[in-house]
Write a protein that holds these residues in place. Structure first.
Motif, PDB file in Angstrom:
ATOM      1  N   PRO A   1     -14.984   4.023   1.815  1.00 42.46           N
ATOM      2  CA  PRO A   1     -14.759   4.688   0.378  1.00 42.46           C
ATOM      3  C   PRO A   1     -13.416   5.129   0.483  1.00 42.46           C
ATOM      4  CG  PRO A   1     -16.936   5.393   0.923  1.00 42.46           C
ATOM      5  CD  PRO A   1     -16.766   3.987   2.242  1.00 42.46           C
ATOM      6  N   PHE A   2     -12.913   6.186   1.426  1.00 36.99           N
ATOM      7  CA  PHE A   2     -12.873   6.700   1.059  1.00 36.99           C
ATOM      8  C   PHE A   2     -10.925   6.224   1.186  1.00 36.99           C
ATOM      9  CE2 PHE A   2     -14.973  10.545   2.144  1.00 36.99           C
ATOM     10  CZ  PHE A   2     -15.265  10.928   0.957  1.00 36.99           C
TER      11      PHE A   2
ATOM     12  N   ASN B   1      -8.211   5.564  -1.399  1.00 37.76           N
ATOM     13  CA  ASN B   1      -6.996   6.451  -1.359  1.00 37.76           C
ATOM     14  C   ASN B   1      -5.900   5.124  -1.690  1.00 37.76           C
ATOM     15  OD1 ASN B   1      -4.921   7.649  -0.400  1.00 37.76           O
ATOM     16  ND2 ASN B   1      -4.474   6.600   1.839  1.00 37.76           N
ATOM     17  N   GLU B   2      -6.027   3.359  -1.296  1.00 37.87           N
ATOM     18  CA  GLU B   2      -6.196   2.335  -1.693  1.00 37.87           C
ATOM     19  C   GLU B   2      -5.224   2.387  -2.713  1.00 37.87           C
ATOM     20  OE1 GLU B   2      -3.820   0.521   0.354  1.00 37.87           O
ATOM     21  OE2 GLU B   2      -4.059   1.780   1.696  1.00 37.87           O
ATOM     22  N   ARG B   3      -6.387   2.363  -4.148  1.00 34.95           N
ATOM     23  CA  ARG B   3      -6.201   1.916  -5.529  1.00 34.95           C
ATOM     24  C   ARG B   3      -5.077   3.566  -5.912  1.00 34.95           C
ATOM     25  NH1 ARG B   3     -12.032   0.837  -7.629  1.00 34.95           N
ATOM     26  NH2 ARG B   3     -12.262  -1.333  -7.084  1.00 34.95           N
ATOM     27  N   LEU B   4      -5.148   4.791  -5.088  1.00 35.57           N
ATOM     28  CA  LEU B   4      -4.344   6.016  -6.083  1.00 35.57           C
ATOM     29  C   LEU B   4      -3.104   5.528  -5.503  1.00 35.57           C
ATOM     30  CD1 LEU B   4      -6.031   9.009  -5.001  1.00 35.57           C
ATOM     31  CD2 LEU B   4      -5.631   7.900  -7.252  1.00 35.57           C
ATOM     32  N   LYS B   5      -3.054   5.059  -4.305  1.00 30.32           N
ATOM     33  CA  LYS B   5      -1.921   4.250  -4.404  1.00 30.32           C
ATOM     34  C   LYS B   5      -0.909   3.225  -4.938  1.00 30.32           C
ATOM     35  CE  LYS B   5      -1.377   5.198   0.607  1.00 30.32           C
ATOM     36  NZ  LYS B   5      -1.495   4.786   1.858  1.00 30.32           N
ATOM     37  N   ARG B   6      -1.590   2.566  -5.368  1.00 32.22           N
ATOM     38  CA  ARG B   6      -1.417   1.541  -5.952  1.00 32.22           C
ATOM     39  C   ARG B   6      -1.109   2.201  -8.123  1.00 32.22           C
ATOM     40  NH1 ARG B   6      -5.711  -3.576  -6.083  1.00 32.22           N
ATOM     41  NH2 ARG B   6      -7.171  -1.738  -5.062  1.00 32.22           N
ATOM     42  N   ILE B   7      -1.944   3.250  -8.304  1.00 30.21           N
ATOM     43  CA  ILE B   7      -1.701   4.015  -9.110  1.00 30.21           C
ATOM     44  C   ILE B   7      -0.681   4.453  -9.919  1.00 30.21           C
ATOM     45  CG2 ILE B   7      -2.973   5.554 -11.126  1.00 30.21           C
ATOM     46  CD1 ILE B   7      -5.629   4.983 -10.496  1.00 30.21           C
TER      47      ILE B   7
END
Length: 111
Positions: free
Chosen positions: A4-5, A9-15
């Motif tokens: 889940p981390f 992390n991937e979603r934060l990079k996209r944001i």
């Protein structure tokens, strides 16, 4: 099952990438200061860390370079930068360098 981390992390990079695109498209950096050559009074206020009322006073007394179109005030970033630096105080090393250059260009001639 995925970690889940890693998903977070991937979603934060996209944001972050989306926010970077928004900042670039709007010509405003992370501090809210315009990166375009022409700024309005709020952008100049943030850029110089001066109140809007202080800027209005400076424009009415013609202390700061500006342009007026109707009721709106506009400021050229290059003019503002030059205005800020026009009373620059030279460092000791600057003064010594200028003195050396002057002496080399204008040698003293003794009779």
């Amino acid at each position: 099952m995925e970690n889940p981390f890693e998903i977070i992390n991937e979603r934060l990079k996209r944001i972050e990438a989306l926010l970077d695109n928004i900042y670039r498209a709007s010509n405003i950096n992370e501090t809210g200061i315009a990166t375009t050559p022409i700024m309005n009074i709020k952008q100049v206020s943030a850029y110089l860390d001066l109140s809007v009322s202080a800027l209005y006073k400076m424009t009415s007394t013609k202390e700061i370079p500006h342009a007026k179109r109707g009721k709106r005030l506009y400021f050229d970033k290059k003019d503002i930068d030059a205005w800020v630096l026009e009373n620059k105080v030279n460092t000791t090393s600057d003064i010594e360098r200028m003195a050396t250059e002057y002496i080399l260009k204008n040698p003293v001639k003794f009779p």
